[in-house]
Design an enzyme around this catalytic site. Structure first.
Site, PDB file in Angstrom:
ATOM      1  NE  ARG A  72      -4.116  -1.837   2.019  1.00 36.06           N
ATOM      2  CZ  ARG A  72      -4.071  -2.859   2.870  1.00 36.06           C
ATOM      3  NH1 ARG A  72      -3.166  -2.900   3.816  1.00 36.06           N
ATOM      4  NH2 ARG A  72      -4.960  -3.819   2.782  1.00 36.06           N
TER       5      ARG A  72
ATOM      6  CE  LYS B 164      -1.205  13.502 -15.209  1.00 37.31           C
ATOM      7  NZ  LYS B 164      -1.579  14.018 -16.535  1.00 37.31           N
TER       8      LYS B 164
ATOM      9  CD  GLU C 230       6.423  16.504 -23.225  1.00 40.69           C
ATOM     10  OE1 GLU C 230       5.796  17.473 -22.749  1.00 40.69           O
ATOM     11  OE2 GLU C 230       5.866  15.471 -23.655  1.00 40.69           O
TER      12      GLU C 230
ATOM     13  CE  LYS D 249       4.712  17.206 -14.851  1.00 36.92           C
ATOM     14  NZ  LYS D 249       4.776  15.982 -15.589  1.00 36.92           N
TER      15      LYS D 249
ATOM     16  CD  GLU E 117      -4.567  16.206 -16.367  1.00 36.89           C
ATOM     17  OE1 GLU E 117      -3.474  15.641 -16.166  1.00 36.89           O
ATOM     18  OE2 GLU E 117      -5.214  16.082 -17.411  1.00 36.89           O
TER      19      GLU E 117
ATOM     20  NE  ARG F 149      -0.050  16.672 -13.618  1.00 34.58           N
ATOM     21  CZ  ARG F 149       0.633  15.880 -12.816  1.00 34.58           C
ATOM     22  NH1 ARG F 149       0.407  15.905 -11.519  1.00 34.58           N
ATOM     23  NH2 ARG F 149       1.560  15.072 -13.291  1.00 34.58           N
TER      24      ARG F 149
ATOM     25  CG  ASN G  71      -2.539  16.818 -20.844  1.00 36.38           C
ATOM     26  OD1 ASN G  71      -1.533  16.161 -20.566  1.00 36.38           O
ATOM     27  ND2 ASN G  71      -3.613  16.815 -20.091  1.00 36.38           N
TER      28      ASN G  71
ATOM     29  CG  HIS H 130       0.593  15.799 -24.607  1.00 39.45           C
ATOM     30  ND1 HIS H 130       1.337  16.951 -24.668  1.00 39.45           N
ATOM     31  CD2 HIS H 130       1.366  14.888 -23.946  1.00 39.45           C
ATOM     32  CE1 HIS H 130       2.506  16.743 -24.059  1.00 39.45           C
ATOM     33  NE2 HIS H 130       2.547  15.508 -23.624  1.00 39.45           N
TER      34      HIS H 130
ATOM     35  CG  HIS I 171      -2.005  11.292 -26.396  1.00 41.00           C
ATOM     36  ND1 HIS I 171      -2.581  11.799 -25.256  1.00 41.00           N
ATOM     37  CD2 HIS I 171      -0.727  10.995 -26.066  1.00 41.00           C
ATOM     38  CE1 HIS I 171      -1.696  11.803 -24.274  1.00 41.00           C
ATOM     39  NE2 HIS I 171      -0.562  11.321 -24.739  1.00 41.00           N
TER      40      HIS I 171
ATOM     41  CG  HIS J 218       5.181  11.193 -25.740  1.00 35.23           C
ATOM     42  ND1 HIS J 218       3.806  11.173 -25.810  1.00 35.23           N
ATOM     43  CD2 HIS J 218       5.494  12.177 -24.854  1.00 35.23           C
ATOM     44  CE1 HIS J 218       3.313  12.086 -24.986  1.00 35.23           C
ATOM     45  NE2 HIS J 218       4.313  12.707 -24.388  1.00 35.23           N
TER      46      HIS J 218
HETATM   47  N1  GLY Z   1       2.820  14.870 -18.557  1.00 37.60           N
HETATM   48  C1  GLY Z   1       1.677  15.579 -18.158  1.00 37.60           C
HETATM   49  C2  GLY Z   1       1.489  15.635 -16.693  1.00 37.60           C
HETATM   50  O1  GLY Z   1       2.361  15.214 -15.953  1.00 37.60           O
HETATM   51  O2  GLY Z   1       0.482  16.086 -16.226  1.00 37.60           O
END
Ligand code: GLY
Length: 379
Positions: free
Chosen positions: A137, A159, A201, A245, A255, A259, A263, A266, A270, A283
C-alpha cells in the site's frame, strides 16, 4: 551563444547544483539538478530517512551504463540494494511487468520503509512509481531520470502507471516521489532522437508557461543534439522546465484544472501516436506535431497570431523535430481517435491553445471543422 561542440565530459562537469521544490501540501519534495548526482546518489538519499533496503529498477541499457555506479554509491552510504531489470520499450509497460517487480520485492523482503528507485527513462519511472504506490500500500519512491523527457516531464508530478492493451497509461495512480535526482551528464549516452523528443516538452513549457525560456531557446544556435548545448543552456533548460512543471503541479496535483495545460500538443499528438501504432513517431515527435496543429487551431480561431505560430514552428524545426502530420493519416480517423482519448471530458475534446507565447487557454468548444482544417493544413 558559443555552440562549438567540445568534449562532453569536460563541458558537462562545470555546472553547479540547483534545488527546486515541488510544493504539495502533504508530499512536498525536491528536484536536485547536479552533474555529480549519480556519484552522490547514496549520500543524497541519507537526509530522507529511508529504510535500509532499496530495490533499483532499470532497463538493460541504462543499467549497463550507470547501474554499477548507482549501486556502489548506494552501498557506500549503507543501503542494501536489490535490482530488477525490465526489458526496454512501451510494450513492457504492463501489469505483467509490475507482477515481476512485486515478485522481486517479495523475494528481497521489502518493508514499508523500503524504497523503489527508478534509474531510467519515462517507462521505468512510471512503472517504478506504480509499483511503489501499490506494494504494501505504498513504499518510498525515488526518481533518477536518465532521458531528457523523463527529466523535464515524467519524473516530476507523480503520474505513475502502466498501459492497458487498449490504451496507454489507462491504469495508474498519482504517487509522488520523495526526491528527483537529475544528473545532466547522463544525457551523453541518450540517442539523439530521444534527446529531441525531450526537447519537444521543453519547447512546450516555453509556449504554455515560460516566455523567457522560449526566448532563450529562440536565440540558441542549435537544439537538436546534446553535444551542441552549452552546460549553462542545458542547466537553464532543466531548471526552467522542471520549475514550470513544479509550479503547475504545485497548483493542481490531480489535474482538476490547470494541470491540463501540460497536455498542450498532446491531444492531436496522442491521436497520431495511436494511429501509427506507437512505432513510426515517438512521443516527443507526436507532441511537436500536435503543438503545431494546436497552434494552427488557435490561429484559425484568431486567438493567436500567425507570427507567434510561425516562431513556434521554427523553434520545433530547430530542435530537429517534425511539424507535419504523416500524410497517410486520414483526417477523419484523427477526429474519430480524438473522441476516444482518455482526456475527453463529458464527451468533449479538450484543446490547450496558445493565446501568446507563455500563455495558453483550455477549450472544449473547437468545432470539428476547424480541427479538420488544421489537420489538413499540417499534412
Ligand atoms: N505529462 C503531463 C502531466 O504530468 O500532467
Amino acid at each position: 551563444m558559443n555552440a562549438e561542440p567540445q568534449t562532453v565530459e569536460t563541458r558537462h562537469s562545470a555546472t553547479v547544483q540547483e534545488t527546486l521544490r515541488v510544493n504539495l501540501p502533504q508530499t512536498a519534495y525536491d528536484i536536485v539538478i547536479a552533474p555529480d548526482n549519480l556519484l552522490q546518489l547514496g549520500e543524497r538519499l541519507l537526509s530522507l530517512s529511508l529504510g535500509k533496503k532499496i530495490l533499483l529498477l532499470s532497463n538493460p541499457e541504462i543499467f549497463g551504463y550507470y547501474g554499477e555506479q548507482a549501486i556502489t554509491s548506494l552501498q557506500q552510504a549503507g543501503y542494501e540494494v536489490a535490482t530488477h531489470i525490465i526489458p526496454p520499450g512501451e510494450q513492457y509497460k504492463t501489469l505483467e511487468s509490475i507482477q515481476g517487480v512485486y515478485d522481486t520485492a517479495l523475494e528481497n523482503h521489502l518493508e514499508r520503509n523500503s524504497t523503489l528507485l527508478a534509474l531510467g527513462g519515462g517507462v521505468i519511472g512510471d512503472m517504478t512509481g506504480f509499483a511503489a504506490a501499490t506494494w504494501l500500500r505504498g513504499v518510498n519512491f525515488v526518481q533518477v531520470p536518465t532521458s531528457l523527457l523523463a527529466m523535464v516531464d515524467a519524473s516530476v508530478g507523480g503520474k505513475t502507471g502502466v498501459n492497458h492493451p487498449k490504451g496507454k497509461n489507462l491504469i495508474g495512480a498519482f504517487y509522488q516521489p520523495k526526491l528527483v535526482l537529475i544528473d545532466p551528464a547522463v544525457l551523453k549516452t541518450l540517442p539523439d532522437r530521444e534527446f529531441r523528443a525531450g526537447m519537444a516538452e521543453v519547447i512546450k513549457y516555453g509556449v504554455i508557461w515560460d516566455r523567457e525560456l522560449f526566448l532563450k531557446l529562440e536565440v540558441s544556435h542549435r537544439l537538436d543534439q546534446f553535444e551542441y548545448l552549452t552546460p549553462d543552456l542545458l542547466q537553464l533548460i532543466l531548471i526552467r522546465s522542471c520549475q514550470a512543471k513544479a509550479d503547475v503541479v504545485g497548483e493542481d496535483e490531480k489535474e482538476a484544472g490547470l494541470r491540463a495545460i501540460l497536455n498542450y500538443g498532446h491531444t492531436i499528438g496522442h491521436a497520431i501516436e495511436s494511429l501509427t501504432g506507437y512505432q513510426q513517431v515517438n512521443h516527443g515527435e507526436a507532441v511537436a506535431i500536435g503543438m503545431v496543429a494546436a497552434g494552427e487551431i488557435a490561429v484559425q480561431l484568431e486567438w493567436w497570431s500567425r507570427e507567434d505560430a510561425n516562431r513556434q514552428k521554427l523553434l520545433i524545426e530547430k530542435a530537429g523535430l517534425p511539424t507535419q502530420i504523416p500524410a497517410d493519416l486520414d483526417p477523419e480517423a484523427i477526429l474519430a481517435t480524438l473522441r476516444t482519448d482518455k482526456k475527453v471530458k463529458d464527451g468533449k475534446v479538450r484543446f490547450i491553445l496558445p493565446t501568446e507565447i507563455g500563455k495558453v487557454t483550455i477549450s472544449d468548444r473547437v468545432s470539428p471543422d476547424i480541427i479538420e482544417q488544421a489537420v489538413i493544413s499540417n499534412q
